[in-house]
Every structure is written in C-alpha cells, then in structure tokens.
Design a protein around this motif. Structure first.
Motif, mmCIF file in Angstrom:
data_model
loop_
_atom_site.group_PDB
_atom_site.id
_atom_site.type_symbol
_atom_site.label_atom_id
_atom_site.label_comp_id
_atom_site.label_asym_id
_atom_site.label_seq_id
_atom_site.Cartn_x
_atom_site.Cartn_y
_atom_site.Cartn_z
ATOM 1 N N LYS A 1 63.176 61.367 11.562
ATOM 2 C CA LYS A 1 64.641 61.358 11.632
ATOM 3 C C LYS A 1 65.106 62.123 12.870
ATOM 4 N N ARG A 2 64.814 61.530 13.980
ATOM 5 C CA ARG A 2 65.199 62.193 15.218
ATOM 6 C C ARG A 2 66.704 62.387 15.251
ATOM 7 N N THR A 3 67.092 63.567 15.602
ATOM 8 C CA THR A 3 68.529 63.845 15.628
ATOM 9 C C THR A 3 69.147 63.224 16.868
ATOM 10 N N PRO A 4 70.343 62.723 16.701
ATOM 11 C CA PRO A 4 70.988 62.080 17.853
ATOM 12 C C PRO A 4 71.286 63.081 18.954
ATOM 13 N N PRO B 1 56.064 52.491 18.464
ATOM 14 C CA PRO B 1 55.704 53.769 17.848
ATOM 15 C C PRO B 1 56.870 54.744 17.822
ATOM 16 N N ARG B 2 57.695 54.635 18.823
ATOM 17 C CA ARG B 2 58.824 55.549 18.873
ATOM 18 C C ARG B 2 59.724 55.348 17.664
ATOM 19 N N SER C 1 72.201 67.605 20.066
ATOM 20 C CA SER C 1 71.636 68.494 21.075
ATOM 21 C C SER C 1 72.707 68.925 22.064
ATOM 22 N N ASN C 2 73.643 68.029 22.287
ATOM 23 C CA ASN C 2 74.761 68.415 23.151
ATOM 24 C C ASN C 2 75.557 69.536 22.508
ATOM 25 N N THR D 1 57.500 51.206 22.698
ATOM 26 C CA THR D 1 58.712 51.331 21.907
ATOM 27 C C THR D 1 58.447 51.442 20.421
ATOM 28 N N THR E 1 58.176 56.754 14.567
ATOM 29 C CA THR E 1 58.357 58.195 14.428
ATOM 30 C C THR E 1 59.798 58.507 14.071
#
Lengths: 634, 258
Positions: A456-459, A447-448, A463-464, A445, A451
C-alpha cells in the motif's frame, strides 16, 4: 444555496494561504476556490513576478485567470481574477484603470482599440486632477477589469496610506478609479468594484477611531473629510460627505453590498494588524469591499465577510448574485448574461468552453503556458494494463480482453503513429513490439504494482505533506541555536565575572580541579601516593589539596553554571498574567531603534491598547538590557 | 536483495544530476535485467526514461523486483559525497526502507551512506516503439549550444527536418534566429559527425525550457540522438555504457493553425 459568488481576498502573497488550514490540506487553487464556493475570485497582493508564475496558479483546471503584475517593482502588489469556466466567461479583459496599458503582444493601448474591442469609460483629458501621470498609476499591477455582458467587474488593490510621499499617488489612483466608474455608468454599463480599497468608509468600519481622535486631537468629521475617504464616500450611496459635494461627483453611484446586507453590524472588519496580533480581539478595519452600481442593487442575495478564514492579514469578502435577475422588468438567467451570447440560454449550456474562448489577456496564453500538450495524452496509459494482464494470467475471464498487452499497445501505437505510413505498414510490427521495449517495461511495471498492492504505497501527496513539517522542525531547531549565538557576547562577559568569582571561591572553598589541573593532579596522586580512591575522595570532599596555580584554576560547578547560563534555556520575564513574555525589537527610528524588549505575549485587546486586568495583552514592558542586568545580579 | 557495483560513480552522479530538476521523486525499479526509471515532470509535459542495464554493473545481482522510491534532491546530496572515480556500490533489501551506498576510492577510503526511501505511487506509461520520421544524431555539446543560444531569444523552438538538413528556428520579442545543420561525417572524430535520417519531412514546436533542461545530460555522452514524428513526443536520447540509455520525451506544442 444557489447563486454565483464573487469573492475578493487580499492574500498577501499568492501562496500565502497554503500555510494555513484549511488550504494547506490540498494546496491547490482549485480546492481553495471550491472551499470558498466562489465562481469569480479577485485576489490582491499576489506579490509575484511574471517569471515566477507556476503551472499550478495559471493552469487551474476549470478556471481561467487574468493577472495584473507590477512593471518594475518585484514581488509587490499584483491583482489576479480567476473565473470559473463552467459559470462565466468574460467577453473582454483589460489591465489597469486608465487604459494606457497595452494588451499582450500589442503596442496599441486599450483606450486606442476599436470601440467594439474596448471596455470603454477611460478618463478623458482634464478629468484627472492629480499630478501623477496615467502610465505611472497603472505601473504597479493594481487593477484587472473584466467585462461580462451583464456588467463590468473591476478588481483592484488601491494603494495604502503609507506616508506623505505616496499621498499623491494614492489620491491620483482613487481619482482615476472614480472617474472610470462614473464614465462606465454614464455609458449605461453596470459596474462591480471589488478588492482591497485600503480606505474606511465610516466610523463603524474601524476600531482605530478613538485612539486617532485622542492622538491627533481631531474629530470624526475631520477624519472622514480627509481626501481619500471623502472621495470614497462620494462614490457610495448613503456615503457621508461634509458640506457641499464636489464638482463632477454630484451623485453617488455604487452600493456598499457588505453594509447593505449588514447595515448596523459592528466589528465587521476585514483587515487586522498582524504584527500586533490584533485579529483575535477583532481590532481591525473594513477596507475590502464588493460594491455595485444602482441598477443591479437587487441582483444580490447575500454579501458578507469571512472573518473566520485564515491565510492572510485580510479575510475574504464576497457577494452572491441571484440565479435569476431582473433586467428592464424581465427575468433573465444570470448565467446567460455572464457569458458571451450563445453559450448559455435560459440557464442551460449550449456549447462547451474551448481554448478558443481565451481572451488575449488570459494568463494561459503567456507563451510558457500556451499550447501545452500533456505527454500523458500522447502515450498510452499503462496503469490499467498491468491489472488486466494480471487478471487474465491468473484467471482467464471472458470479460477481460483476451490478448494481454500486445493489443492495446498496438492500438495506441496505431493511433499515435497513424500519419507515418511506414510504421503502420503491417500487423507484424505490432506483434514484434512486445518483444522489445514494452516487454522490458511491463516486466518492470508489473512487479511494482504487485508491491503496491501488498505494501500500500502511500501517494506522493502524503510525502509532500511531510515535507513542510520537516521544514518546521528545522526552523524550530534553528531558533535556539540562533539564540545561543546571540549570547556569545555574554560568554565573554560572564567569563570575566566567573574568573573573579572563581577567585573568591578558591579562597573560600579551596576546591580546585579543572580540565588541565584535574588531570595532572590525579596523575600526581596515583604516582606518588598510590591510594587513588582515598585521595580522590579526599580531593572531592575535604578539598584540602592546594592548587598549583590559582590563576589557572577552574571551578567545575562554576564552569558548568556559566556554561548553562550561556547554553541553557533563557529565563524570560513573566507578564501580569504570569505567562512568559515575548522578546521584540524596536523598529521605530529613534534612540531606541534596534533595542530589544519584552512584552506580554497575548494578542492585543479589543481596545487596541494594552489592557489591565483583562485576558488581553497586559502592560508589561521590560527592556532586555534591564532584564539581563537584573538576572546577573540575582 | 539488490547489489550493484559501478566502477565509476560519475555514471550515476551525472545521470541523477541530469534529471533532478525535472523530477522530484521517483522509483528506481530494479530487476534482474537492470535498474529502470520512468517519471513525468509535474506539468506532465516531459517524461524521463532511464535504463541502466545489468551489464553496466559488475557484479550485478537482483533476485527480486525492488522499487526504490527516492527523493532525487536527497539522492543528489548523498551522491555529492562520491568522487567521480570512486567505485560505487548500491545495496538494498528486498522490501527496503533505505538504500545503502558505498563509495570506495583507490586509497582504501570507504564511505557508506544510507538513504531513506519513500513510498511513491507512480503512473507508468507504456511507451510504444516508434519509427520516427526524422532521426538526428549530433554532438551533444552542439545540441546544448543550440538550445541555450535560442533560449535567449524565445520560449519555444521549431525543429524542422527536411532533405536539406535540420533547422532549429525561433522568434521572440527581441527578434528571431535559427541554426541549420546538414549531415556531415567526421572520419577522424566520429562523435562529431552529424547524421540525419529522414523518411518524411517534419516540423514541430517545443518548449525550450524543457530542452535546455534535457541538455543537462550532456556530460553523459558525447553524442545525442533526436527523433521526431508528427503527433508523437520528441525523443532526446543520451547513450550510456553498453546499450543503457537516458531518454527524454517532450510533448510538442499544439500548433497555432487548427
């Protein structure tokens, strides 16, 4: 502006609005209702089967919902009423107008329930005039009735005037509606009737009148004397009834709230013909209403239509109740009487909504949705955990919990496994835990999250949101290929013409080359003559090379042209505005059924007819077959 | 940099097949110990947890922690191009935009695919190690049969474990039904044995729709382990090669009596 809003909307498919702004942004019913600022939402034409009900439409946070879905027809009609738990809570709920249906998991009809459990006012023997039996009337998922202490709310989707075979059903349904409402009012109950009633009240409520009078050689009086409209006008205060009023309908009982607040407004339409694209010019009808009984006429501060909201071929209509209303000369908080006794007092909440308040009709009690428990609540949430560990490892701040991950995990497991004595036996099991599974998880977890902070992983909602656009793209790509397909016939035809014309070309130009011949020719040339370039030049410019076999000769230019005719962009005729026409197909049965034609692409004008010299649809009309012929000759 | 080579593509194919109907998008979290996945279904009733340990692969190499955000429907499409017996190699950069997959068969046919990745913000739940009141091991095909048979009767099933055995019971509109199993040891075919370990009797109700969904993992393993405790989600575990596993957790239905 305060008030409690009741909104009715024929959504034409419960998910349909989500294809439009502003609903497509969040695509949740909760967000939709918030934008509508509604506290009670009555939806018609949900067009959904029980088996297709989804979590997001049933388990709307903060809302309860009651469905009436067709018994047999699939993906047809359907009515849903959503109620906002923080504002109102019905005390009884029923499906159907006649009371012959049964509550869920019961074989006792609503009308046969003990009096204190039923809403009442069911049509008595002899009250219904029509031939259609009650079970049939209520088999199509057209009515949900909720009772609040203050009033009975009937949300309905009346049958549309389709053809003669449905006239009996339509009139029978409206008759049952009329009888039930009159019975309820006679019992001393207040009634709100809302929904897509599929009937116009008077000439001001539709743009279709002039055409109908012309076509049917009739009069306005005639039009509003047809049985459903006459019946509807009998119900309404200030309704127009030709001649003597009907028996048992001596008095009007409901106020048309939309009209009450906008007595002379023209063009107050709620439904438009989508196929003819008549909404932009507002060529429509008002067939969605919020109606209320006389004793609560003054309870409302506003009623209107929301013609600007897209999402369906109907627009939402609403009426807003005051926060305080008069009952028998006394001021009462509206919320007090929109909830069971003891929930609100003087507008203040006394107790919270609980699952025990669910009425048997609530969709949340359908087995699939009932007794749900979230796995999130059962497992300790880890999201906060990696953060605290990371901060505590980097800078041991005294405010954060000193023990990193072990303690919260231990706590939660203690809570969760509490009942089993073996697991709570000692603290060593707690300290032993981190070594096994949780650690492997944290190592995965943490490391996730690191990152996530950097990338800035997009929610996932983004993607939906991307997905539909993809779909649109695919659809766009598909269309031209479908067109290409349809001209396959044209390919065979044009080949014949190309051949014949190619013959003439050969005679005139002597310009042979082509796939097969071209190759063999150049081969000959290189072999025999050597001077390759000169020869090719010769071949191309002077065209002196005699063709070996005139029947097999293909002109490359001709070839290209005929291919581009097939595969290229189709030339469509221009309308009077100089715009490209659209191609449509005749659906009307008759000799021309199935033929395609071109018409002006603009929306139909406010006259409901094609117009000359205006910005609306012009009178351009060309059969595709005629157009194709004219294209080939030129 | 991730490089992981599976001798049998089917190990991954079947696992992804088993979870793709439950979860649409999820992260495959890769680190030096292996590839892990944890995701909840949309309604937050079920949770999938998969661990493919490094030993499952040969070779396995992952220098840094990498999260591969994958749309499982797309992943399935790519995996469909692999034959069960193919050798499958997963490769990814340290901050990857795509996942590279190579399928090799014994005839030196090599196919290579790049799957675009996506950014997924996922909630991670800490799953506490739990001692369960009842742990039932049984043939996975048997569990699947029970679930599908009972699904025809009702929407939910009550699993009751006591000293006599374990009973799966349901009641629906058309009637009711139940299946009872007792411990039994099959010496010749140990995978057909049924083993019930019990520390205290337990009875819980679950949605069959989810259980039937879990059973899609049946091809992965000949036996399945079912663990129950009060106030704890049900655990359904399919063992993979070595100590790798595919676990499903399901929140029980709230009891009617309260």
């Amino acid at each position: 502006m305060g008030g409690i809003r009741i909104t009715s909307w024929n959504v034409n498919g419960i998910r349909n609005p989500f294809s439009y702004q502003p609903w497509r942004e969040k695509r949740t019913f909760e967000a939709m209702f918030d934008i509508l600022e509604a506290d009670i939402v009555v939806m018609q034409e949900t067009k959904i089967q029980r088996k297709d009900l989804q979590d997001d439409m049933v388990l709307v946070p903060g809302w309860d919902v009651y469905f009436s879905l067709p018994r047999h027809k699939k993906g047809y009609a359907g009515v849903a009423i959503y109620t906002r738990n923080s504002v109102c809570m019905p005390i009884r709920a029923e499906e159907g107008i006649t009371g012959v249906l049964c509550p869920p998991n019961s074989t006792t009809k609503f009308r046969d329930l003990p009096e204190d459990q039923q809403i009442g006012g069911y049509p008595q023997e002899g009250q219904l005039a029509g031939d259609v039996d009650e079970a049939t009337l209520d088999s199509e998922g057209r009515c949900v009735i909720l009772e609040f202490p203050a009033f009975v709310l009937i949300g309905t989707y009346c049958p549309a005037a389709r053809d003669e075979t449905r006239d009996d059903f339509r009139l029978g349904y409206m008759d049952a509606l009329d009888v039930r409402i009159r019975n309820l009012i006679a019992m001393g109950k207040r009634v709100i009737l809302t929904g897509d009633l599929n009937v116009i009240r008077s000439a001001i409520d539709t743009a279709h009148i002039p055409k109908q009078i012309r076509m049917d050689k009739t009069t306005v009086e005639e039009l509003f004397s047809d049985p459903p409209r006459r019946l509807f006008n009998h119900l309404l205060f200030e309704g127009w009834v030709r001649g003597q009023r009907d028996q048992n309908r001596e008095n009007p009982v409901l106020w048309d709230l939309g009209r009450l607040f906008h007595p002379t407004r023209e063009g107050m339409y709620t439904c438009w013909d989508m196929k003819r694209n008549s909404r932009p010019a507002n060529f429509g009808s008002r067939i969605d209403y919020v109606l209320c009984s006389d004793t609560m006429k003054d309870w409302f501060i506003d009623a209107n239509i929301q013609e600007g909201l897209m999402g369906s071929d109907h627009c939402p209509v609403f009426a807003t109740l005051r926060d305080m209303v008069q009952i028998d000369g006394k001021e009462v908080h509206t919320k007090d009487i929109l909830n069971p006794p003891g929930v609100f007092q003087d507008g203040n909440r006394l107790r919270d909504w609980t699952t025990k308040d669910l009425l048997p009709m609530s969709a949340k009690l359908i087995p699939e949705f009932n007794n749900r428990r979230s796995i999130k609540d059962m497992f300790f949430k880890k999201t906060a955990n990696p953060k605290s560990t990371s901060t505590s490892t980097s800078t041991p701040t005294p405010t954060s919990t000193p023990a990193p991950s072990g303690e919260p995990l231990g706590d939660s497991s203690k809570d969760l496994v509490g009942p089993t004595p073996s697991s709570t036996s000692d603290s060593s099991s707690q300290s032993g835990q981190p070594s096994s599974q949780p650690v492997s998880l944290t190592s995965v977890t943490s490391p996730r999250t690191s990152t996530s902070s950097s990338l800035k992983r997009t929610p996932s909602t983004v993607s939906n949101a991307n997905k539909p656009s993809k779909k649109v793209k695919a659809a766009l790509v598909k269309e031209p290929s479908a067109r290409g397909q349809s001209t396959l016939m044209g390919f065979f035809k044009s080949k014949a013409t190309a051949n014949s014309s190619a013959d003439t070309v050969v005679e005139d130009d002597q310009k042979p080359t082509g796939n097969l011949d071209g190759v063999s020719d150049t081969k000959n040339e290189t072999d025999m003559l050597g001077s390759q370039t000169a020869r090719v030049n010769d071949n191309e410019t002077k065209n002196t090379h005699p063709s070996a076999d005139p029947e097999k000769v293909f002109d490359p230019i001709q070839n290209k042209e005929s291919w581009s005719k097939i595969l290229g962009k189709r030339v469509v005729p221009k309308c009077e505005h100089g715009d490209d026409c659209v191609s449509l197909v005749t659906k009307k049965p008759g000799v021309n059924c199935g033929r395609s034609f071109f018409v002006c692409a603009r929306p139909i004008g406010p006259s409901g007819e094609k117009e000359k010299g205006t910005q609306w649809r012009c009178s351009t009309f060309i059969w595709s077959s005629d157009w194709n012929k004219s294209q080939q000759t030129t | 940099m991730l490089e992981a080579r599976l001798n049998q593509a089917q190990d991954l194919k079947k696992a992804v097949d088993a979870i793709k109907d439950l979860v649409q998008d999820c992260n495959f979290d890769c680190n030096d110990s292996g590839i892990a996945l944890q995701a909840m279904d949309n309604s937050h009733v079920a949770l999938v947890s998969m661990m493919m340990k490094a030993e499952m692969f040969s070779p396995y190499r992952c220098d840094r922690n990498i999260a591969l955000g994958v749309n499982l429907v797309s992943f399935t499409k790519v995996l469909r191009a692999a034959q069960n017996e193919d050798v499958l190699t997963l490769k990814a950069e340290d901050a990857p935009d795509s996942l590279n997959l190579v399928f090799e068969n014994s005839n030196d046919r090599i196919s290579e695919y790049d799957l675009k990745l996506m950014d997924i913000d996922q909630e991670h739940l800490g799953i506490p190690e739990t001692e369960y009141a009842a742990t039932i091991s049984m043939p996975s095909a048997e569990f699947k049969r029970i679930c599908t048979d009972l699904m025809a009767m009702s929407e939910s099933v009550t699993i009751e474990a006591n000293k006599d055995g374990v009973k799966f019971a349901c009641s629906g509109d058309i009637g009711n039904g139940s299946v009872t199993l007792r411990s039994n040891t099959n010496v010749e075919k140990p995978e057909l044995s049924i083993d019930i370990e019990l520390t205290e009797p337990v009875s819980l109700t679950f949605s069959l729709k989810y259980l039937v969904n879990f059973c899609k993992a049946q091809p992965l393993s000949s036996s399945v382990r079912i663990c129950l405790s009060n106030e704890v989600p049900l655990l359904v575990e399919y063992g993979l090669a070595g100590s790798s596993y595919l676990r499903f957790y399901l929140a029980p239905k709230i009891g009617d009596e309260e």
